[in-house]
Design a protein around this motif. Structure first.
Motif, mmCIF file in Angstrom:
data_model
loop_
_atom_site.group_PDB
_atom_site.id
_atom_site.type_symbol
_atom_site.label_atom_id
_atom_site.label_comp_id
_atom_site.label_asym_id
_atom_site.label_seq_id
_atom_site.Cartn_x
_atom_site.Cartn_y
_atom_site.Cartn_z
ATOM 1 N N PRO A 2 -22.055 -0.579 2.845
ATOM 2 C CA PRO A 2 -21.277 -0.790 4.082
ATOM 3 C C PRO A 2 -21.564 -2.105 4.810
ATOM 4 O O PRO A 2 -20.721 -2.587 5.556
ATOM 5 N N TYR A 3 -22.725 -2.693 4.594
ATOM 6 C CA TYR A 3 -23.085 -3.921 5.296
ATOM 7 C C TYR A 3 -23.118 -5.141 4.381
ATOM 8 O O TYR A 3 -23.466 -6.224 4.807
ATOM 9 N N GLY A 4 -22.738 -4.960 3.133
ATOM 10 C CA GLY A 4 -22.788 -6.042 2.158
ATOM 11 C C GLY A 4 -21.614 -7.000 2.277
ATOM 12 O O GLY A 4 -20.622 -6.735 2.956
ATOM 13 N N SER A 5 -21.747 -8.120 1.578
ATOM 14 C CA SER A 5 -20.659 -9.090 1.570
ATOM 15 C C SER A 5 -19.532 -8.586 0.679
ATOM 16 O O SER A 5 -19.719 -7.729 -0.176
ATOM 17 N N GLY A 6 -18.365 -9.117 0.900
ATOM 18 C CA GLY A 6 -17.176 -8.738 0.153
ATOM 19 C C GLY A 6 -15.958 -9.150 0.953
ATOM 20 O O GLY A 6 -16.074 -9.854 1.959
ATOM 21 N N HIS A 7 -14.814 -8.708 0.530
ATOM 22 C CA HIS A 7 -13.574 -8.979 1.254
ATOM 23 C C HIS A 7 -12.862 -7.653 1.412
ATOM 24 O O HIS A 7 -12.323 -7.115 0.447
ATOM 25 N N ARG A 8 -12.854 -7.126 2.630
ATOM 26 C CA ARG A 8 -12.414 -5.773 2.924
ATOM 27 C C ARG A 8 -10.912 -5.662 3.165
ATOM 28 O O ARG A 8 -10.471 -4.959 4.059
ATOM 29 N N GLY A 9 -10.134 -6.344 2.369
ATOM 30 C CA GLY A 9 -8.685 -6.307 2.488
ATOM 31 C C GLY A 9 -8.080 -7.379 1.618
ATOM 32 O O GLY A 9 -8.726 -7.883 0.696
ATOM 33 N N ILE A 10 -6.832 -7.727 1.922
ATOM 34 C CA ILE A 10 -6.155 -8.812 1.224
ATOM 35 C C ILE A 10 -5.660 -9.814 2.261
ATOM 36 O O ILE A 10 -5.399 -9.450 3.403
ATOM 37 N N GLY A 63 -5.945 -4.730 5.854
ATOM 38 C CA GLY A 63 -6.908 -3.817 5.261
ATOM 39 C C GLY A 63 -6.465 -2.373 5.367
ATOM 40 O O GLY A 63 -5.590 -2.020 6.166
ATOM 41 N N VAL A 64 -7.088 -1.520 4.548
ATOM 42 C CA VAL A 64 -6.844 -0.080 4.561
ATOM 43 C C VAL A 64 -8.195 0.622 4.529
ATOM 44 O O VAL A 64 -9.069 0.260 3.726
ATOM 45 N N ARG A 65 -8.335 1.616 5.410
ATOM 46 C CA ARG A 65 -9.559 2.426 5.441
ATOM 47 C C ARG A 65 -9.203 3.892 5.320
ATOM 48 O O ARG A 65 -8.225 4.348 5.898
ATOM 49 N N LEU A 66 -10.027 4.616 4.590
ATOM 50 C CA LEU A 66 -9.929 6.063 4.517
ATOM 51 C C LEU A 66 -11.290 6.604 4.886
ATOM 52 O O LEU A 66 -12.288 6.315 4.200
ATOM 53 N N ASN A 67 -11.333 7.356 5.982
ATOM 54 C CA ASN A 67 -12.605 7.885 6.492
ATOM 55 C C ASN A 67 -13.652 6.780 6.618
ATOM 56 O O ASN A 67 -14.793 6.936 6.186
ATOM 57 N N PRO A 91 -5.822 -2.429 -0.430
ATOM 58 C CA PRO A 91 -4.479 -2.241 0.134
ATOM 59 C C PRO A 91 -3.370 -2.243 -0.909
ATOM 60 O O PRO A 91 -2.320 -1.644 -0.692
ATOM 61 N N MET A 92 -3.582 -2.884 -2.038
ATOM 62 C CA MET A 92 -2.561 -2.935 -3.083
ATOM 63 C C MET A 92 -2.232 -1.542 -3.606
ATOM 64 O O MET A 92 -1.141 -1.319 -4.133
ATOM 65 N N ASP A 93 -3.159 -0.589 -3.462
ATOM 66 C CA ASP A 93 -2.911 0.767 -3.889
ATOM 67 C C ASP A 93 -1.964 1.513 -2.946
ATOM 68 O O ASP A 93 -1.479 2.593 -3.287
ATOM 69 N N TYR A 94 -1.718 0.951 -1.767
ATOM 70 C CA TYR A 94 -0.858 1.577 -0.765
ATOM 71 C C TYR A 94 0.473 0.869 -0.605
ATOM 72 O O TYR A 94 1.469 1.489 -0.232
ATOM 73 N N LEU A 95 0.495 -0.434 -0.874
ATOM 74 C CA LEU A 95 1.718 -1.207 -0.701
ATOM 75 C C LEU A 95 2.700 -0.953 -1.841
ATOM 76 O O LEU A 95 2.301 -0.843 -2.999
ATOM 77 N N GLY A 96 3.968 -0.892 -1.487
ATOM 78 C CA GLY A 96 5.011 -0.762 -2.484
ATOM 79 C C GLY A 96 5.338 -2.118 -3.086
ATOM 80 O O GLY A 96 4.754 -3.131 -2.702
ATOM 81 N N PRO A 97 6.289 -2.151 -3.980
ATOM 82 C CA PRO A 97 6.694 -3.418 -4.579
ATOM 83 C C PRO A 97 7.157 -4.394 -3.505
ATOM 84 O O PRO A 97 7.768 -4.006 -2.524
ATOM 85 N N PHE A 98 6.861 -5.642 -3.728
ATOM 86 C CA PHE A 98 7.283 -6.705 -2.825
ATOM 87 C C PHE A 98 8.754 -6.974 -3.059
ATOM 88 O O PHE A 98 9.162 -7.239 -4.181
ATOM 89 N N GLU A 99 9.553 -6.843 -2.016
ATOM 90 C CA GLU A 99 10.990 -7.050 -2.154
ATOM 91 C C GLU A 99 11.391 -8.307 -1.420
ATOM 92 O O GLU A 99 11.077 -8.483 -0.264
#
Length: 141
Positions: A34-42, A122-126, A132-140
């Motif tokens: 939870p406190y590590g480096s990374g990119h928490r979204g797109i 970003g997307v958070r669950l609990n 976020p790519m798992d939630y976004l639909g196709p780009f139109e």
């Protein structure tokens, strides 16, 4: 530093709409803890002032400054939230219901070290960040 497209909407797997229209400049890179480096979204390229749309219906859980930058969090229920970061201005307040596609803000410049203006989405669950790519639909277009 952001300067090139590293991924695109091809692997979008959900049914949420894109909050802004643009290529993905930087993809999701989950931290090891939870406190590590990374990119928490797109990061999605967007000129400053671009309307930012709610990806799905919900209720605004947060809208305001964090560290001098503007952010919005939308609660979609069942522990699922979307986050919109580094904004220029807000059009919603905490507690406002929002419809899918409703303009909730205007995009800003993006991360402090960004060379290309963008929206961080970003997307958070609990409270755990997900791709976020798992939630976004196709780009139109």
């Amino acid at each position: 530093m952001l300067s090139a497209v590293v991924s695109g909407p091809a692997r979008a797997a959900g049914d949420w709409i894109w909050p802004v229209d643009g290529p993905v400049l930087r993809s999701f890179d989950p931290p090891e803890n939870p406190y590590g480096s990374g990119h928490r979204g797109i990061d999605v390229a967007a000129a400053p002032g671009t309307p930012v749309r709610a990806a799905s219906a919900g209720v605004v859980a947060f809208a305001g400054p964090v560290g001098g930058r503007l952010f919005v969090t939308v609660d979609h229920g069942a522990g699922l939230e979307s986050t919109y970061s580094f904004l220029e201005s807000l059009t919603v307040r905490r507690g406002d219901p929002v419809a899918r596609g409703q303009v909730i803000a205007r995009s800003g410049s993006g991360h402090a070290d960004a060379t290309v203006p963008h929206l961080h989405f970003g997307v958070r669950l609990n409270d755990a960040y997900l791709d976020p790519m798992d939630y976004l639909g196709p780009f139109e277009v």
